[in-house]
Write an enzyme that holds these catalytic residues in place. Structure first.
Site, short mmCIF file in Angstrom:
data_model
loop_
_atom_site.label_atom_id
_atom_site.label_comp_id
_atom_site.label_asym_id
_atom_site.label_seq_id
_atom_site.Cartn_x
_atom_site.Cartn_y
_atom_site.Cartn_z
CD GLU A 161 -7.35 5.65 3.12
OE1 GLU A 161 -7.72 6.79 2.89
OE2 GLU A 161 -6.17 5.33 3.32
CG ASP A 215 1.08 4.41 1.55
OD1 ASP A 215 1.20 3.96 0.41
OD2 ASP A 215 -0.01 4.40 2.16
CB SER A 216 -0.84 7.45 -1.28
OG SER A 216 -1.39 6.20 -0.90
CB CYS A 245 -3.11 -2.46 -2.64
SG CYS A 245 -3.66 -0.95 -1.82
CB THR A 246 0.61 -0.70 1.37
OG1 THR A 246 0.02 0.52 0.87
CG2 THR A 246 1.93 -0.93 0.67
CG HIS A 247 -4.92 0.85 2.10
ND1 HIS A 247 -3.88 1.60 1.64
CD2 HIS A 247 -5.77 1.71 2.73
CE1 HIS A 247 -4.09 2.87 1.97
NE2 HIS A 247 -5.23 2.96 2.63
CB CYS A 259 2.83 3.77 -2.00
SG CYS A 259 1.38 4.23 -2.98
N1 DGL Z 1 -0.97 2.73 -0.87
C1 DGL Z 1 -1.57 2.53 -2.17
C2 DGL Z 1 -1.01 1.30 -2.86
O1 DGL Z 1 -0.31 0.51 -2.27
C3 DGL Z 1 -3.05 2.38 -2.06
C4 DGL Z 1 -3.78 3.62 -1.62
C5 DGL Z 1 -3.93 4.65 -2.69
O2 DGL Z 1 -4.65 4.43 -3.69
O3 DGL Z 1 -3.35 5.71 -2.50
O4 DGL Z 1 -1.25 1.11 -4.02
#
Ligand code: DGL
Length: 274
Positions: free
Chosen positions: A159, A11-12, A193-195, A74
């Site tokens: 975050e 993931d990012s 989005c994983t967050h 991600c």
């Molecule tokens: N993990 C990213 C996603 O699922 C969100 C966080 C980011 O923007 O890096 O899109």
């Protein structure tokens, strides 16, 4: 030398840990390594070229660790980099390796969850602009009407540990109101989005009755289990000692503090320079 290696989960930053958590719950005996590219996150507002370049670099790192299979947990990386990596890069790097994303498994089932024929996708700017969800969902459910809403404030709120504050209420209400006004018969809303699962409770507070809220962790875990069953040639290369290792491109202390919120357990990460 071993011929079996861990499954890579990328993931990012921290968000992919919500996916890893569900994968581990479903398939605890496999070994997993997680890499968060925290030094360069968020990816959500970055260009195609940048997200592709960063993601490819991370995928190559997993391959250097021996991983036979990498999951891009991600949405932004899945939307902007996965196809190019699968089609253009993998054949040259190692055609026996596999890279999978989170969009297709979700697209395959979302239509079955809607009675009204209207679904909403909540995601980062990058994922929305890529049109990946409408395109992928259209392959499986051509009649399902898809509405998208970019929620660029949600990741920074999470975050910065502000997701339980009244500031978060404001942005959750704002984006929900916007998408539900666009698609007034929406009965399925996808957290693409994983967050976003960290905002789940807050989102549920503002949802009208009858609207289902879907997060991807369980869907991706289910789909990966099915993939491994159908691909014994990949499954046979995955080690099974129940080990988890966590890596970040940024400071490990910060990663460990945040990561437990996403993963639900204390972890101890290692730093990696890319
Ligand atoms: N993990 C990213 C996603 O699922 C969100 C966080 C980011 O923007 O890096 O899109």
């Amino acid at each position: 030398m071993s011929s079996q290696y861990p499954i890579g989960v990328f993931d990012s930053g921290y968000g992919g840990l919500t996916v890893l958590k569900e994968i581990v719950k479903k398939m605890p005996r496999y070994d997993y390594i997680y890499l968060g590219d925290n030094a360069r996150s968020p990816y959500g507002n970055r260009s195609y070229e940048t997200v592709y370049h960063y993601t490819l670099q991370c995928v190559k790192w997993f391959f250097d660790q021996g991983c036979p299979l990498v999951i891009l947990a991600c949405n932004t990386a899945s939307a902007k980099a996965l196809r190019t990596i699968q089609q253009n890069d993998l054949p040259g790097i190692d055609p026996a390796k596999r890279v999978l994303g989170v969009i297709r498994p979700t697209a395959e089932i979302i239509g079955d969850l809607s009675q009204t024929g209207e679904a909403g996708v909540l995601a980062t700017n990058g994922t929305v602009a890529s049109e990946s969800y409408p395109m992928e969902i259209g392959k499986f459910f051509p009649d399902l009407k898809i509405y998208q809403e970019a929620c660029p404030m949600w990741v920074p709120l999470i975050e910065n540990n502000e997701h339980n504050t009244t500031g978060a209420d404001f942005f959750v209400q704002k984006n929900l109101h916007s998408i539900l006004s666009k698609g007034q018969s929406i009965d399925v809303l996808l957290l693409a989005c994983t967050h976003y699962p960290l905002l789940r409770e807050k989102i549920e507070n503002y949802l009208p009755q009858g609207v289902k809220l879907i997060s991807q962790g369980e869907i991706v875990a289910e789909s990966l289990a099915d993939y491994l069953l159908r691909h014994p040639e990949i499954e046979g290369k995955c080690s099974k000692n129940g080990r988890r290792e966590f890596f970040t491109t940024d400071a490990t202390g910060d990663f460990d503090n945040h990561a437990s919120i996403f993963y639900g357990e204390q972890i101890s990460s290692k730093h990696v320079d890319l």
